[in-house]
Design a protein around this motif. Structure first.
Motif, mmCIF file in Angstrom:
data_model
loop_
_atom_site.group_PDB
_atom_site.id
_atom_site.type_symbol
_atom_site.label_atom_id
_atom_site.label_comp_id
_atom_site.label_asym_id
_atom_site.label_seq_id
_atom_site.Cartn_x
_atom_site.Cartn_y
_atom_site.Cartn_z
ATOM 1 N N ARG A 223 -12.251 11.135 1.750
ATOM 2 C CA ARG A 223 -11.590 9.886 2.162
ATOM 3 C C ARG A 223 -10.318 10.192 2.951
ATOM 4 N N LYS A 224 -9.617 11.248 2.543
ATOM 5 C CA LYS A 224 -8.370 11.605 3.224
ATOM 6 C C LYS A 224 -8.626 11.948 4.685
ATOM 7 N N GLU B 62 -3.005 3.065 -2.196
ATOM 8 C CA GLU B 62 -3.406 4.481 -2.210
ATOM 9 C C GLU B 62 -4.004 4.881 -0.865
ATOM 10 N N GLU B 63 -4.844 4.023 -0.293
ATOM 11 C CA GLU B 63 -5.476 4.336 0.983
ATOM 12 C C GLU B 63 -4.445 4.390 2.110
ATOM 13 N N ILE B 64 -3.454 3.518 2.062
ATOM 14 C CA ILE B 64 -2.381 3.577 3.062
ATOM 15 C C ILE B 64 -1.674 4.930 2.995
ATOM 16 N N GLY B 65 -1.536 5.459 1.775
ATOM 17 C CA GLY B 65 -0.908 6.762 1.589
ATOM 18 C C GLY B 65 -1.667 7.893 2.258
ATOM 19 N N ALA C 257 4.521 -0.556 2.223
ATOM 20 C CA ALA C 257 3.767 0.704 2.331
ATOM 21 C C ALA C 257 3.358 0.977 3.778
ATOM 22 N N LEU C 258 2.949 -0.065 4.490
ATOM 23 C CA LEU C 258 2.593 0.093 5.905
ATOM 24 C C LEU C 258 3.809 0.485 6.732
ATOM 25 N N ASN C 259 4.942 -0.158 6.462
ATOM 26 C CA ASN C 259 6.156 0.136 7.237
ATOM 27 C C ASN C 259 6.694 1.529 6.952
#
Length: 403
Positions: free
Chosen positions: A89-90, A107-110, A134-136
């Motif tokens: 996924r990463k 977690e996916e944004i990370g 998290a997006l910013n």
């Protein structure tokens, strides 16, 4: 000397320079297509056929294994089309552009690369302040595909999914009207000597148009309510039939609901929120065993007794009225919906590759700019700022400062 070993000079062919080495395009766009983790979401944003078109144009597509399983696309289909199938996924989220249907989790944004681009649904009703932050933090350019416009100001993704939802709701209504599902035991429409099913549609947009077409095709009698006269007039012209239409007033709507077998809630939000037009009292006055399908539930719904349900548990009863309030109805027909989404996103990705990234897309196309809600660490959507108590900046001012 054998022909295969004859020097080129001996036959008069003397190359002036060595053949150029083939280098990988430094500006090659990489698109990641991750698998949806929600059991409710079965659609995929790009089909294998579209992947073939993208890869033929020099775009690298990395798909997560199993990405299209729910829509009946295999890993082999994607691999044969030229995509790289990854079990990580990463790796998929590390692409320059991440394209998915559901919004990503924290977690996916990370997993995403600093400064990359996200194209997905926003689904405002499900988001919170932490999602935007998290997006910013990753300085991600996030684009909500439900806000994207076409060249004439329409919303292509919204319209495409609304067409599917509108066509599907009447089939859902048929299921729950049947005796097999403990419904009223009615056929959608009617037969000779038996009165037709009564359908009330609240709203007169795309969902209403396709629901009305399907209902009329099945032989049902329909009534459409909306407070926009021009939309009601447009709907009658599109259907090519004289149908019952009315503005929304409590008396007329209550009377229609009391006689209805099926009620479709298809009002879209205005100024960031939906309006409740069917009260609990109106629902209580409906005939027992009737069904309500609130298509606008993803924006809060337009019926007071509506609450969000899932594909696993899609219905519940209030006052012996069946309520179906699944937000992503198009996922019931995931393959059809996937082709529809892919037809919209494929040209966008091709344009993005030509311009070498999302930033130039924003600068060159206002229709793409409309969908952007975070850009390089700043929230750029005023409504989101008010909703979550966050500062926002006008995207056009940010672009002007940058250029």
């Amino acid at each position: 000397m054998p022909a295969e070993t004859t020097p080129l000079a001996a036959v008069g062919i003397i190359p002036k320079e060595s053949p150029a080495k083939v280098h990988k395009n430094e500006h090659q766009l990489t698109v990641g297509l991750p698998k949806e983790i929600s059991n409710q979401e079965k659609r995929v944003a790009i089909t294998p056929e579209s992947v073939g078109l993208l890869t033929n144009n020099g775009i690298q597509v990395v798909v997560e294994s199993g990405v299209g399983t729910s829509a009946k696309f295999s890993d082999q289909d994607y691999s044969d089309a030229g995509a790289k199938v990854s079990y990580s996924r990463k790796e998929v989220f590390a692409a320059q552009v991440v394209l998915k249907v559901d919004p990503p989790s924290i977690e996916e944004i990370g997993f995403m690369t600093q400064g990359s681009c996200l194209i997905s649904a926003l689904q405002l009703g499900r988001q919170n302040k932490e999602f935007i932050e998290a997006l910013n933090e990753k300085k991600i350019t996030a684009t909500a595909f439900e806000y994207l416009e076409d060249k004439v100001g329409g919303m292509p993704v919204v319209r495409a999914m609304s067409e599917i939802a509108g066509s599907t709701v009447m089939l859902i209504a048929s299921e729950y009207l049947s005796s097999v599902n403990d419904g009223k035991g009615l056929i959608m429409g009617g037969v000779t000597g038996v009165p037709p099913t009564q359908v009330v549609i609240i709203g007169s947009g795309t969902v209403a148009e396709y629901a009305a077409r399907t209902a009329l095709g099945l032989g049902a009698s329909i009534k459409v309510f909306d407070n926009h006269i021009y939309k009601l007039r447009r709907l009658k012209q599109l259907l090519g039939q004289q149908i019952y239409t009315s503005t929304i007033d409590n008396f007329s709507l209550n009377q229609a609901l009391s006689e209805a077998d099926v009620v479709i809630g298809a009002l879209r939000e205005e100024k960031g929120r939906n309006k409740i037009v069917v009260s609990e009292e109106m629902v209580a006055n409906m005939m027992h065993g009737s069904i309500i399908i609130d298509v606008s539930i993803d924006q809060g719904g337009c019926i007071e007794t509506s609450r969000m349900t899932t594909h696993e548990n899609p219905v519940y009863s209030v006052y012996d009225i069946i309520h179906y309030c699944v937000p992503n109805i198009a996922s019931r027909v995931a393959r059809t919906a996937s082709y529809s989404l892919s037809n919209i996103f494929t040209p966008i990705i091709l344009q993005m590759a030509d311009l070498r990234g999302a930033e130039e897309m924003i600068f060159n196309y206002k229709w793409f700019l409309r969908g952007v809600y975070t850009y390089r660490g700043s929230l750029t959507n005023a409504h989101l700022g008010r909703k979550f108590g966050l500062n926002h900046k006008e995207l056009q001012l940010l672009l002007a400062a940058r250029y």
